[in-house]
Design a protein around this motif. Structure first.
Motif, PDB file in Angstrom:
ATOM      1  N   ALA A  73     -20.629  33.579  14.576  1.00 28.29           N
ATOM      2  CA  ALA A  73     -19.998  33.089  15.802  1.00 28.29           C
ATOM      3  C   ALA A  73     -21.043  32.823  16.884  1.00 28.29           C
ATOM      4  CB  ALA A  73     -18.959  34.096  16.300  1.00 28.29           C
ATOM      5  N   THR A  74     -22.055  33.669  16.957  1.00 30.81           N
ATOM      6  CA  THR A  74     -23.147  33.443  17.905  1.00 30.81           C
ATOM      7  C   THR A  74     -23.897  32.171  17.559  1.00 30.81           C
ATOM      8  OG1 THR A  74     -23.391  35.810  18.317  1.00 30.81           O
ATOM      9  CG2 THR A  74     -25.272  34.411  18.875  1.00 30.81           C
ATOM     10  N   ASP A 111     -17.777  36.643   2.815  1.00 32.41           N
ATOM     11  CA  ASP A 111     -16.789  36.590   3.892  1.00 32.41           C
ATOM     12  C   ASP A 111     -15.907  37.834   3.917  1.00 32.41           C
ATOM     13  OD1 ASP A 111     -17.613  34.177   4.911  1.00 32.41           O
ATOM     14  OD2 ASP A 111     -16.126  32.991   3.812  1.00 32.41           O
ATOM     15  N   ARG A 131     -22.682  29.545  16.137  1.00 30.35           N
ATOM     16  CA  ARG A 131     -21.861  28.397  16.533  1.00 30.35           C
ATOM     17  C   ARG A 131     -21.974  28.148  18.032  1.00 30.35           C
ATOM     18  NH1 ARG A 131     -18.567  30.616  12.319  1.00 30.35           N
ATOM     19  NH2 ARG A 131     -17.363  31.909  13.770  1.00 30.35           N
ATOM     20  N   ARG A 132     -21.987  29.220  18.815  1.00 32.51           N
ATOM     21  CA  ARG A 132     -22.181  29.078  20.268  1.00 32.51           C
ATOM     22  C   ARG A 132     -23.536  28.468  20.571  1.00 32.51           C
ATOM     23  NH1 ARG A 132     -22.296  34.110  23.304  1.00 32.51           N
ATOM     24  NH2 ARG A 132     -22.350  32.705  25.078  1.00 32.51           N
ATOM     25  N   ASP A 165     -24.639  37.190  13.609  1.00 34.40           N
ATOM     26  CA  ASP A 165     -23.219  36.869  13.757  1.00 34.40           C
ATOM     27  C   ASP A 165     -23.061  35.354  13.738  1.00 34.40           C
ATOM     28  OD1 ASP A 165     -20.608  36.437  14.580  1.00 34.40           O
ATOM     29  OD2 ASP A 165     -20.626  38.075  16.029  1.00 34.40           O
TER      30      ASP A 165
END
Length: 364
Positions: free
Chosen positions: A241-242, A64, A244-245, A239
């Motif tokens: 975040a991608t 992280d 999670r989307r 990524d």
């Protein structure tokens, strides 16, 4: 106990990593294939300065903090380099505890069902069907993946009519007892992808991978919503975040992180947990017989969201497929065994290491 040194042994397209702790214990990992020399440079330049002196037991915090401290570099190479560190640390932990990585993750080493993964688009339907039939008879494969369309092809086939030809020929030759999958490698717009998907469904295919350019999440979701077969993807996405989307949107039915592209085991486990939370399967991408397939077998032997098979390349000739580690992975009766020794359960070939470019970063 702290990380004392990080070493890389690499060629242009393949790179091993070795992490050494203060007590001299060591673990082996791998930066991603393809331009591995660049990933190795990134590892020493942008990963090692944050990792040296870090507690070997706190992998989560380490994977992280590195992207945060290197926030101006959010792309693939940093993750490919982090993966080299992460996978070596998991091997080190396994060796320290006398357990396989699969066991560290709560699984049990055992043979797993694999699908024979074809990488070829330069082959016609009859010849592809013939070679897959031989592999079925010789190695017991009961599942195969073939290539359709052209890689990033803008709706253009490898040659006119090849997709329809190879789909029909392979199904006809292998019969209904063999599970069939198809990979479009980002070839199609949604309309054409849906047409091809219906044709695949008519021939009993169960898996349609990366039908649209992978960054066009809304396009892929259109295909998923229109078909009654599994639409799959994610191998290129690094990524979280991608991811999670993708999970929240229902972009695909099966999530396919690549352990090396994504940045290692720790980050892949987070994607597997996302899949579980959203009722999706997770079948990591492992399209070559470098250590990425070893990593994938260990993960698939442990995660709850594991899909029904593991990808296993049937191609020869990659520069990282031969002589780098032992024992070699072999498909028998359509299954490949998870190596059951400590860590990854493999031994690196010292003759290969002697030929590779070497670099080391050490704690001061």
């Amino acid at each position: 106990m702290k990380i004392k040194s990080i070493e890389t042994f690499c060629t242009e397209n393949f790179g091993l990593t070795r992490v050494t702790a203060e007590d001299g214990s060591q673990g082996w990992g791998q930066v991603s294939t393809y331009n591995a020399d660049i990933s190795s440079l990134v590892l020493h330049r942008q990963v090692a300065p944050h990792a040296l002196g870090h507690d070997i037991h706190d992998i989560d915090a380490l994977v992280d903090v590195i992207p945060e401290r290197e926030h101006k570099f959010p792309g693939s190479y940093l993750r490919r380099a982090i993966g080299g560190l992460d996978t070596a640390l998991w091997d080190l932990h396994g060796k320290l505890q006398g357990k396989s990585v699969c066991e560290l993750l709560g699984g049990t080493p055992r043979p797993l069902r694999v699908y024979g993964s074809s990488m070829r688009r330069d082959i016609n339907g009859v010849d592809e069907a013939d070679r897959l039939s031989r592999l079925r008879d010789n190695n017991g494969f009961d599942a195969f993946k073939i290539r359709v369309g052209r890689e990033y092809g803008h709706d253009v086939d490898q040659w006119p009519g090849r997709t329809e030809e190879v789909v029909s020929a392979v199904r006809s030759a292998l019969g209904d007892d063999v599970t069939l999958l198809a990979d479009a490698n980002s070839c199609f717009t949604p309309g054409r992808a849906i047409e091809v998907g219906h044709m695949l469904q008519d021939h009993g295919f169960v898996h349609f991978e990366e039908p649209c350019p992978y960054w066009e999440l809304e396009w892929t979701k259109q295909v998923t919503d229109a078909l009654d077969m599994d639409v799959t993807g994610g191998e290129q996405d690094c990524d979280l975040a991608t991811w999670r989307r993708m999970a929240a949107m229902g972009v695909v039915n099966v999530m396919q992180p690549d352990i090396s592209y994504l940045g290692g085991i720790t980050r892949t486990l987070r994607v597997a947990e996302l899949a579980k939370q959203h009722g999706l399967a997770c079948t990591p991408h492992s399209a070559n017989l470098s250590l990425v397939t070893v990593f994938t077998l260990h993960v698939m032997g442990a995660i709850e969201a594991a899909g029904p098979y593991v990808e296993f390349s049937i191609e020869d000739g990659y520069p990282w497929d031969d002589g780098i580690y032992q024992p070699a992975l072999v498909a028998r009766d359509g299954k490949v065994s998870i190596p059951d020794g400590p860590g990854w359960g493999i031994e690196v070939n010292p003759e290969w290491l002697a030929k590779a470019a070497y670099q080391v970063s050490e704690m001061e």
